[in-house]
Design an enzyme around this catalytic site. Structure first.
Site, mmCIF file in Angstrom:
data_model
loop_
_atom_site.group_PDB
_atom_site.id
_atom_site.type_symbol
_atom_site.label_atom_id
_atom_site.label_comp_id
_atom_site.label_asym_id
_atom_site.label_seq_id
_atom_site.Cartn_x
_atom_site.Cartn_y
_atom_site.Cartn_z
ATOM 1 N N SER A 245 -21.854 1.865 -67.769
ATOM 2 C CA SER A 245 -22.322 3.045 -68.497
ATOM 3 C C SER A 245 -21.157 3.999 -68.750
ATOM 4 O O SER A 245 -21.296 4.970 -69.457
ATOM 5 C CB SER A 245 -23.393 3.773 -67.683
ATOM 6 O OG SER A 245 -22.826 4.228 -66.459
ATOM 7 N N LYS A 280 -27.910 9.961 -65.936
ATOM 8 C CA LYS A 280 -26.603 10.496 -65.574
ATOM 9 C C LYS A 280 -26.353 11.768 -66.364
ATOM 10 O O LYS A 280 -26.941 12.796 -66.119
ATOM 11 C CB LYS A 280 -25.578 9.413 -65.944
ATOM 12 C CG LYS A 280 -24.321 9.428 -65.126
ATOM 13 C CD LYS A 280 -23.598 8.107 -65.315
ATOM 14 C CE LYS A 280 -22.167 8.266 -65.635
ATOM 15 N NZ LYS A 280 -21.490 6.995 -65.860
ATOM 16 N N GLY A 326 -20.923 -3.372 -58.157
ATOM 17 C CA GLY A 326 -20.472 -2.707 -56.923
ATOM 18 C C GLY A 326 -21.642 -2.689 -55.931
ATOM 19 O O GLY A 326 -22.802 -2.690 -56.346
ATOM 20 N N ASP A 327 -21.331 -2.644 -54.637
ATOM 21 C CA ASP A 327 -22.431 -2.754 -53.666
ATOM 22 C C ASP A 327 -23.175 -1.439 -53.437
ATOM 23 O O ASP A 327 -24.118 -1.386 -52.665
ATOM 24 C CB ASP A 327 -21.924 -3.329 -52.330
ATOM 25 C CG ASP A 327 -20.858 -2.443 -51.702
ATOM 26 O OD1 ASP A 327 -20.535 -1.389 -52.283
ATOM 27 O OD2 ASP A 327 -20.346 -2.818 -50.630
ATOM 28 N N THR A 358 -15.847 1.530 -54.929
ATOM 29 C CA THR A 358 -14.687 2.375 -54.647
ATOM 30 C C THR A 358 -15.029 3.842 -54.867
ATOM 31 O O THR A 358 -15.398 4.224 -55.982
ATOM 32 C CB THR A 358 -13.539 2.042 -55.630
ATOM 33 O OG1 THR A 358 -13.618 0.669 -55.939
ATOM 34 C CG2 THR A 358 -12.191 2.406 -55.074
ATOM 35 N N ASP A 441 -42.027 41.879 -71.930
ATOM 36 C CA ASP A 441 -41.532 40.951 -72.966
ATOM 37 C C ASP A 441 -41.824 41.528 -74.350
ATOM 38 O O ASP A 441 -42.667 41.020 -75.082
ATOM 39 C CB ASP A 441 -42.230 39.594 -72.746
ATOM 40 C CG ASP A 441 -41.790 38.538 -73.737
ATOM 41 O OD1 ASP A 441 -40.717 38.697 -74.353
ATOM 42 O OD2 ASP A 441 -42.526 37.543 -73.897
HETATM 43 C C1 SPV Z 1 -41.331 32.749 -73.949
HETATM 44 O O1 SPV Z 1 -41.209 31.946 -73.029
HETATM 45 O O2 SPV Z 1 -40.796 33.844 -73.934
HETATM 46 C C2 SPV Z 1 -42.129 32.414 -75.130
HETATM 47 C C3 SPV Z 1 -43.147 31.391 -75.001
HETATM 48 O O3 SPV Z 1 -41.921 32.998 -76.148
HETATM 49 S S1 SPV Z 1 -44.637 32.171 -74.682
HETATM 50 O O4 SPV Z 1 -44.442 32.989 -73.482
HETATM 51 O O5 SPV Z 1 -45.636 31.169 -74.495
HETATM 52 O O6 SPV Z 1 -44.919 33.020 -75.794
HETATM 53 MG MG MG Z 2 -40.701 34.705 -75.973
#
Ligand code: SPV
Ligand code: MG
Length: 669
Positions: A245, A280, A326-327, A358, A441
């Site tokens: 990989s 990974k 590798g082991d 290694t 918010d």
């Molecule tokens: C946030 O996470 O701030 C979002 C998603 O805007 S929600 O809270 O569902 O509006």
């Molecule tokens: Mg938001």
């Protein structure tokens, strides 16, 4: 460890073949002689010094060893014609002091697997075979209680066929040498050195090392030569499969390939980008580029893609004689994959060959460098698009600080079949970023502060970032936000079609919220798209029609208008506990648009599994606030526990051990 190769004999039973050169210089196919093959195998196994005893062909042998890569000491036995190698070993005694000895006759041809096993033996040992019939004229080893008691031609009782390939611990070899000296000093120079060894088997723990059916054979006659040539040809035709990989080739990989080459033709499977990213990190080079890189490696005969972590598909296609690995996978999360490999190989008698893994700090430093490259803005920014097109569905987990970023970066769960699962990206939520700062918010936390959060996360992670840009503000302001995010290496900004004082969507219609007009929001998208400098950056339009109960038709009309305006993706949100309205939206949108990525935030309709979202045509699933909601109650509980008990003791069980915190945050150097 020093090798001792006994080459003083004349090889008289080989007839004309040894008229012009010693037996050890007989060609055995593949452009090699017995001697050149032995020297190559020794060098590849890490042996650096050899002592070679010679006789009549001294000069020719010296010339043949030039440039072999080993430091060779030659010991000439001037009485080679009238003595056996017991006398040559006696002459070489000084050169053999002070180290373990790997002893082989100069006419012995063996597979490197046998040499590896002999060299890895922790005790003195001799190669034997439990599967070959007892030879009439050659060496046999008498075995009692798991150790060799006698070696000779005439002992048949409790014996196995034995080959003159030994590994001796230094002290054991000194005992043998002591006995050899006694023999020689009494004038016994024509017998086998093993006669002297037989006198010491009570003191030397000499164990049989079973080579089974693997090639390990002396060449005494032209018939032996033909047989060994045939076996070597068959070995060269065998197929050896390995899977890689890595996107950084280093010495340990090359060593492993070199060892695999000794087993046959090496076919390399290159793990697909998706499979690598699943367990990974995102590969720095694409699967095609990695395939190209391995094609250039000496000893690789073919390169193919391995699509999954499971080897099954490629193994069934190739039916290789060996898989080399590798082991380390005996015990780590790949254990089930290993078990499947063993099961599948047993279908046609294939064998798994494992070499010690290694762990070298230089190689971990390379991995560290690869990771830091993934954190660079250009590399990180483009990765979200790549992941969406590669995987179809990507998942993003909320992060609001350096530490939550690290949790999203490093949390991996391993599945029973040997697969692994981790988050693809990070969501920098306005809700969680504000909550972490103790603010509502409502776009109160300003952009500079939001960028500071992004920066904290960028500094310690490599995964792509999706930024919650709230409404995006005024179009005139949004263009600056786009450029700043782009510059930082953020992959996508999501802006919602609301205007005025934005409140969190999960309040729905419980609070006063206003949806933006289609025209005005389209203008904002267009301004943002015009402002961005790179092709990779994505602007996602988030539709709030279902949240604000404006109906499905409104949501769809907006979705098509916003994609028309240039939105790179559409996010559809709902706060219903059932996912039906989201399903309907996705179905109706996909009926008209098969390509624009769709994003969902299943906070309330969280019963739907990722696989179902993928099947329905969703491309990004965002877990928007789970880390915040998990973390703060835990902190609150710890605070209450301490207050109640007036001390910290009772709170201990709730806490992450300090050493785990330290491990989560590695120090850079
Ligand atoms: C946030 O996470 O701030 C979002 C998603 O805007 S929600 O809270 O569902 O509006
Ligand atoms: Mg938001």
């Amino acid at each position: 460890m020093k090798a001792l190769i006994l080459n003083s004999g004349t090889g008289s039973r080989m007839g004309d073949i040894t008229k012009t050169h010693p037996k050890c210089m007989t060609e055995i196919g593949g452009g090699e002689t017995i001697l050149s093959r032995q020297l190559r195998q020794l060098a590849e196994a890490g042996v650096q010094e050899a002592v070679i005893t010679t006789g009549e062909w001294d000069q020719k042998i010296r010339e043949a060893c030039e440039g072999c890569g080993l430091k060779v000491t030659f010991v000439l036995n001037p009485r080679a014609r009238e003595t056996n190698y017991i006398y040559s070993m006696y002459l070489a005694r000084e050169a053999l002091k002070g180290s373990d000895i790997l002893l082989m006759h100069g006419d012995l041809v063996f597979e490197s697997r046998v040499l590896d096993d002999v060299m890895a033996s922790p005790v003195s040992c001799m190669a034997v075979s439990s599967t070959l019939p007892l030879p009439e004229k050659d060496f046999k080893a008498v075995i009692k209680d798991g150790r060799i008691r006698e070696i000779g031609i005439n002992c048949f009782e409790s014996a196995l066929a034995a080959q003159p390939l030994y590994r001796f611990l230094e002290a054991d070899f000194a005992l043998w040498m002591e006995s050899i000296a006694e023999f020689v000093e009494q004038g016994e120079v024509k017998c086998y050195a093993e006669n002297a060894l037989n006198r010491k088997t009570g003191d030397i723990l000499l164990c049989p090392l079973d080579a089974g059916d693997k090639l390990c054979s002396e060449i005494d006659t032209p018939e032996d030569l033909n047989r060994v040539r045939g076996v070597l040809e068959e070995i060269r035709r065998r197929v050896v499969y390995m899977c890689f990989s890595t996107d950084v080739l280093h010495a340990a990989h090359l060593r492993l390939i070199q060892r695999a080459e000794q087993l046959g033709q090496v076919v390399i499977g290159i793990l697909s980008d998706e499979a690598v990213a699943s367990y990974k990190r995102f590969p720095l080079l694409t699967c095609r580029e990695r395939m190209q890189m391995f094609r250039q490696v000496a000893g690789v005969s073919r390169v193919m893609e391995q699509k999954t972590l499971s080897y099954r598909e490629n193994l069934e296609k190739l039916r290789p004689d060996f898989v080399v690995h590798g082991d380390n996978w005996k015990t780590d999360f790949q254990k089930p994959i290993r078990e499947e490999v063993v099961r599948v190989l047993s279908g046609w008698g294939g064998e798994l060959v494992e070499y010690p893994y290694t762990r070298d700090s230089r190689f971990s430093a390379l991995e560290g460098r690869a990771r830091s490259e993934l954190a660079l803005p250009d590399s990180r920014r483009s990765r979200l698009r790549n992941l969406i097109s590669m995987k179809g569905l990507v998942t993003a987990m909320e992060a609001h600080s350096g530490i939550t970023g690290l949790i999203v970066e490093n949390t991996v769960v391993y599945e029973e079949n040997g697969g692994a699962h981790q988050f693809d990206a990070m969501w920098i939520s306005s809700l969680c970023d504000s909550t972490a700062k103790g603010k509502p918010d409502i776009e109160l936390v300003d952009m500079s502060s939001r960028f500071r959060t992004i920066d904290d996360i960028l500094e310690v992670t490599t995964k792509p970032i999706i930024f919650d840009g709230d409404t995006g503000g005024l179009p005139e302001h949004f263009v600056y936000t786009v450029r700043s995010l782009e510059r930082m290496g953020v992959s996508m900004v999501i802006i919602e079609d609301k205007t005025g004082l934005k409140k969190n969507s999960l309040f729905g219609t419980e609070v006063q919220q206003t949806q933006d007009s289609i025209e005005h929001f389209c203008e904002k998208i267009r301004a943002g798209k015009k402002a961005q400098k790179t092709r990779d950056f994505m602007i996602c339009a988030r539709i709030e029609s279902l949240i604000l109960e404006a109906g499905m038709e409104d949501a769809l009309t907006r979705a098509f208008a916003f994609t028309q305006a240039g939105a790179d993706a559409i996010m559809i949100h709902s706060r219903r506990r059932e996912p039906d309205e989201i399903f309907t939206f996705v179905e109706r949108f996909r009926a008209q648009d098969a390509v624009t990525p769709l994003v969902v935030v299943p906070t309330s309709f969280n019963q739907v599994r990722e696989e179902e979202w993928r099947k329905r045509g969703v491309n990004v699933v965002i877990y928007a606030n789970q880390l915040t909601r998990a973390g703060f109650p835990a902190m609150q509980k710890a605070a209450e526990t301490i207050l109640r008990n007036h001390r910290g003791l009772e709170c201990d069980d709730l806490l992450m051990p300090i050493r785990d915190i330290i491990r989560l945050i590695p120090e850079e150097n």
